[in-house]
Design an enzyme around this catalytic site. Structure first.
Site, mmCIF file in Angstrom:
data_model
loop_
_atom_site.group_PDB
_atom_site.id
_atom_site.type_symbol
_atom_site.label_atom_id
_atom_site.label_comp_id
_atom_site.label_asym_id
_atom_site.label_seq_id
_atom_site.Cartn_x
_atom_site.Cartn_y
_atom_site.Cartn_z
ATOM 1 N N SER A 134 0.856 -1.184 0.000
ATOM 2 C CA SER A 134 0.000 0.000 0.000
ATOM 3 C C SER A 134 0.894 1.237 0.000
ATOM 4 O O SER A 134 2.109 1.156 0.230
ATOM 5 C CB SER A 134 -0.890 0.006 1.245
ATOM 6 O OG SER A 134 -0.082 0.202 2.407
ATOM 7 N N GLY A 157 -5.227 3.409 -3.150
ATOM 8 C CA GLY A 157 -6.609 3.565 -2.719
ATOM 9 C C GLY A 157 -7.438 4.332 -3.728
ATOM 10 O O GLY A 157 -7.473 3.993 -4.911
ATOM 11 N N ALA A 158 -8.092 5.390 -3.277
ATOM 12 C CA ALA A 158 -8.975 6.188 -4.133
ATOM 13 C C ALA A 158 -8.222 6.917 -5.243
ATOM 14 O O ALA A 158 -8.836 7.485 -6.140
ATOM 15 C CB ALA A 158 -9.751 7.196 -3.289
ATOM 16 N N LYS A 159 -6.882 6.883 -5.205
ATOM 17 C CA LYS A 159 -6.080 7.510 -6.253
ATOM 18 C C LYS A 159 -5.619 6.500 -7.304
ATOM 19 O O LYS A 159 -4.915 6.864 -8.230
ATOM 20 C CB LYS A 159 -4.878 8.219 -5.646
ATOM 21 C CG LYS A 159 -5.246 9.382 -4.730
ATOM 22 C CD LYS A 159 -4.011 10.037 -4.146
ATOM 23 C CE LYS A 159 -3.435 9.144 -3.072
ATOM 24 N NZ LYS A 159 -2.282 9.713 -2.359
ATOM 25 N N GLY A 160 -5.988 5.232 -7.149
ATOM 26 C CA GLY A 160 -5.613 4.215 -8.126
ATOM 27 C C GLY A 160 -4.380 3.446 -7.720
ATOM 28 O O GLY A 160 -4.280 2.933 -6.611
ATOM 29 N N ALA A 172 -10.473 -4.026 0.391
ATOM 30 C CA ALA A 172 -10.276 -3.511 -0.969
ATOM 31 C C ALA A 172 -8.863 -3.799 -1.481
ATOM 32 O O ALA A 172 -8.677 -4.145 -2.646
ATOM 33 C CB ALA A 172 -10.570 -2.015 -1.026
ATOM 34 N N GLY A 173 -7.885 -3.671 -0.627
ATOM 35 C CA GLY A 173 -6.508 -3.970 -1.031
ATOM 36 C C GLY A 173 -6.320 -5.435 -1.364
ATOM 37 O O GLY A 173 -5.613 -5.785 -2.311
ATOM 38 N N ASP A 174 -6.967 -6.300 -0.594
ATOM 39 C CA ASP A 174 -6.904 -7.735 -0.883
ATOM 40 C C ASP A 174 -7.600 -8.048 -2.200
ATOM 41 O O ASP A 174 -7.110 -8.863 -2.989
ATOM 42 C CB ASP A 174 -7.548 -8.537 0.251
ATOM 43 C CG ASP A 174 -6.773 -8.434 1.553
ATOM 44 O OD1 ASP A 174 -5.547 -8.193 1.502
ATOM 45 O OD2 ASP A 174 -7.377 -8.605 2.618
#
Length: 135
Positions: free
Chosen positions: A11, A44-47, A72-74
């Site tokens: 991340s 994240g929300a930035k792609g 979401a990362g998984d």
């Protein structure tokens, strides 16, 4: 351990912690110099940002109103692995991965979203991109 893996997918926070770099491009370079063959930083929300063989650059996130980002990362990682193993290019795999992470965020909980290749491809066709990444 980095020279022993094909893709490292930290991340944004993890890459900053590991490298001391707040710029994801610089963090990816540090991780490559440490032996990572390919680096994908989840934003994240930035792609996402990738420094990989065959592709270097940002992938836009999908414009959604997230309900819960747990998992979401998984979902991103699972989507990337799925697409890569199916022979997609790095860029296409990253776009599919971003779609998986975003789609997962529309549901409450880490495993509630009905992820499938067909569902994600339909989501990608009908959901605009956010264009929030750093240029």
């Amino acid at each position: 351990f980095l020279p022993s893996i094909d893709y490292f997918l930290p991340s944004e926070g993890d890459s900053e912690y590991l490298t001391g770099e707040t710029d994801c491009r610089k963090a990816a370079e540090v991780l490559k110099k440490a032996g990572a063959k390919n680096v994908v930083i989840k934003l994240g929300a930035k792609g996402a940002y990738a420094l990989c063989d065959g592709f270097e650059g940002f992938i836009d996130a999908f414009a959604i109103n997230a309900r819960d980002t747990t998992g979401a990362g998984d979902a991103f990682c699972a989507g990337f692995i799925y697409a890569t193993l199916n022979g997609d290019t790095v860029k296409d795999s990253l776009e599919f991965a971003c779609a998986c992470g975003a789609f997962s965020s529309l549901y409450l909980g880490a495993s509630a979203s009905p992820l499938s290749a067909d569902t994600i491809k339909a989501f990608m066709r009908h959901t605009p991109r956010s264009n929030h990444h750093i240029k």
